[in-house]
Design a protein around this motif. Structure first.
Motif, PDB file in Angstrom:
ATOM      1  N   PHE A  29       0.871  -1.178   0.000  1.00 46.70           N
ATOM      2  CA  PHE A  29       0.000   0.000   0.000  1.00 46.70           C
ATOM      3  C   PHE A  29       0.905   1.225   0.000  1.00 46.70           C
ATOM      4  O   PHE A  29       1.480   1.583   1.035  1.00 46.70           O
ATOM      5  N   ILE A  30       1.028   1.866  -1.165  1.00 47.55           N
ATOM      6  CA  ILE A  30       2.055   2.898  -1.315  1.00 47.55           C
ATOM      7  C   ILE A  30       1.769   4.148  -0.496  1.00 47.55           C
ATOM      8  O   ILE A  30       2.672   4.874  -0.135  1.00 47.55           O
ATOM      9  N   ASN A  31       0.495   4.392  -0.185  1.00 48.20           N
ATOM     10  CA  ASN A  31       0.155   5.598   0.575  1.00 48.20           C
ATOM     11  C   ASN A  31       0.081   5.350   2.075  1.00 48.20           C
ATOM     12  O   ASN A  31      -0.346   6.228   2.826  1.00 48.20           O
ATOM     13  N   LEU A  32       0.448   4.169   2.499  1.00 45.08           N
ATOM     14  CA  LEU A  32       0.512   3.866   3.932  1.00 45.08           C
ATOM     15  C   LEU A  32       1.974   3.743   4.337  1.00 45.08           C
ATOM     16  O   LEU A  32       2.834   3.437   3.507  1.00 45.08           O
ATOM     17  N   THR A  33       2.230   3.969   5.614  1.00 42.07           N
ATOM     18  CA  THR A  33       3.607   3.813   6.098  1.00 42.07           C
ATOM     19  C   THR A  33       3.935   2.324   6.187  1.00 42.07           C
ATOM     20  O   THR A  33       3.059   1.457   6.066  1.00 42.07           O
ATOM     21  N   ILE A  34       5.216   2.078   6.435  1.00 38.57           N
ATOM     22  CA  ILE A  34       5.650   0.697   6.587  1.00 38.57           C
ATOM     23  C   ILE A  34       4.892   0.025   7.729  1.00 38.57           C
ATOM     24  O   ILE A  34       4.360  -1.077   7.593  1.00 38.57           O
ATOM     25  N   GLU A  35       4.824   0.722   8.848  1.00 40.32           N
ATOM     26  CA  GLU A  35       4.136   0.133   9.997  1.00 40.32           C
ATOM     27  C   GLU A  35       2.646  -0.116   9.695  1.00 40.32           C
ATOM     28  O   GLU A  35       2.087  -1.135  10.075  1.00 40.32           O
ATOM     29  N   GLU A  36       2.033   0.836   8.973  1.00 44.00           N
ATOM     30  CA  GLU A  36       0.607   0.636   8.626  1.00 44.00           C
ATOM     31  C   GLU A  36       0.431  -0.551   7.675  1.00 44.00           C
ATOM     32  O   GLU A  36      -0.541  -1.299   7.766  1.00 44.00           O
ATOM     33  N   ASN A  37       1.395  -0.741   6.760  1.00 48.27           N
ATOM     34  CA  ASN A  37       1.338  -1.912   5.881  1.00 48.27           C
ATOM     35  C   ASN A  37       1.398  -3.200   6.709  1.00 48.27           C
ATOM     36  O   ASN A  37       0.669  -4.158   6.443  1.00 48.27           O
ATOM     37  N   LEU A  38       2.262  -3.198   7.713  1.00 40.81           N
ATOM     38  CA  LEU A  38       2.374  -4.393   8.562  1.00 40.81           C
ATOM     39  C   LEU A  38       1.067  -4.621   9.324  1.00 40.81           C
ATOM     40  O   LEU A  38       0.615  -5.749   9.487  1.00 40.81           O
ATOM     41  N   ARG A  39       0.455  -3.529   9.762  1.00 43.04           N
ATOM     42  CA  ARG A  39      -0.826  -3.622  10.474  1.00 43.04           C
ATOM     43  C   ARG A  39      -1.876  -4.277   9.562  1.00 43.04           C
ATOM     44  O   ARG A  39      -2.639  -5.131   9.990  1.00 43.04           O
ATOM     45  N   MET A  40      -1.888  -3.889   8.275  1.00 40.87           N
ATOM     46  CA  MET A  40      -2.841  -4.491   7.331  1.00 40.87           C
ATOM     47  C   MET A  40      -2.587  -5.989   7.201  1.00 40.87           C
ATOM     48  O   MET A  40      -3.504  -6.792   7.091  1.00 40.87           O
TER      49      MET A  40
END
Ligand code: ATP
Length: 231
Positions: A87-98
């Motif tokens: 997810f290019i518009n999310l941070t790395i941490e938010e990608n991990l959360r997903m």
């Protein structure tokens, strides 16, 4: 762990897979190699039931071929698709959360584990994923898939578009993941690199398995060298 029997994939009238059989044992790295259009991506899609299929997919003894994709993922199969698709518009941490949507109670433990495995992701945890290099995005895509603690990790062309040095790091990571107990099904056009890390390989041509053997044997097979390893 995984047993595939008589697997067909259909795209309308086109048959992407024409009756494929193979198996994966726990803790193995198995690779599927073959040229463009051989049916490698179709095989991964069939395992997670995201394409129209006929045949049997058995995972730890249960036939999962008719289950919806999200149920298959809940049972412990994760797919990192070709082209990474973080997810290019999310941070790395938010990608991990997903990636932990099925495993939210273990988010922090798994995030910390991913940051140990991939220190670069920790350094960049608040950065937008779209601003990272191709190699970093590939590592993130793998880490995101691992957040759900899968038993089987399927990687579709992970080395595509990466610089040679990064490809080396990626294959080191794959070997390390196996040593941590993860079973891996690896689809690659970079047959040489894939055969070097894999235990066994299946060669697909035209939607069928034409050869299977220990990866080390295929590296020395004259026909494979000629067709897939650039002589
Ligand atoms: P590549 O490395 O080029 O992705 P592949 O080995 O992964 O190749 P598949 O993508 O699985 O091969 O394709 C197998 C066959 O199915 C090919 O003949 C392809 O043209 C066909 N195919 C794949 N996806 C579709 C689709 N969405 N619609 C129609 N035909 C498709």
């Amino acid at each position: 762990m995984l047993k595939i029997k008589g697997l067909h994939v259909y795209y309308g009238l086109i048959e992407g897979l024409k009756g494929v059989d193979f198996h994966i044992e726990e803790h193995e790295i198995v690779t599927l190699i073959g040229s463009n259009g051989a049916g490698k991506t179709s095989t991964l899609g069939a395992i997670v039931n995201s394409v129209k299929t006929k045949g049997e997919v058995e995972f730890f003894g249960a036939n999962i071929s008719k289950l919806p994709t999200h149920k298959i993922i809940q049972r412990g199969i994760a797919l990192v698709p070709e082209g990474r698709k973080v997810f290019i518009n999310l941070t790395i941490e938010e990608n991990l959360r997903m990636g932990a949507y099925n495993n939210d109670e273990n988010f922090e433990r798994m995030r910390d584990r991913m940051y140990e495995l991939f220190p670069r992701l920790k350094e960049r945890c608040a950065q937008l994923a779209g601003t990272m290099s191709g190699g970093e995005q590939q590592m993130l895509a793998i880490a995101r898939a691992l957040m759900g603690e899968p038993k089987l990790l399927m990687l579709d062309e992970p080395s595509l578009g990466l610089a040679p040095k990064i490809v080396g790091e990626l294959f080191d990571t794959i070997t390390r993941l196996r040593s941590e107990g993860i079973t891996i099904l690896l689809v690659e056009q970079n047959a040489f690199a894939a055969l070097k890390v894999a235990d066994r390989a299946y060669v697909l041509e035209n939607g069928k398995v034409v050869l299977s053997d220990a990866a080390s044997n295929l590296l020395h097979n004259a026909e494979i060298k000629k067709r897939y390893l650039g002589g």
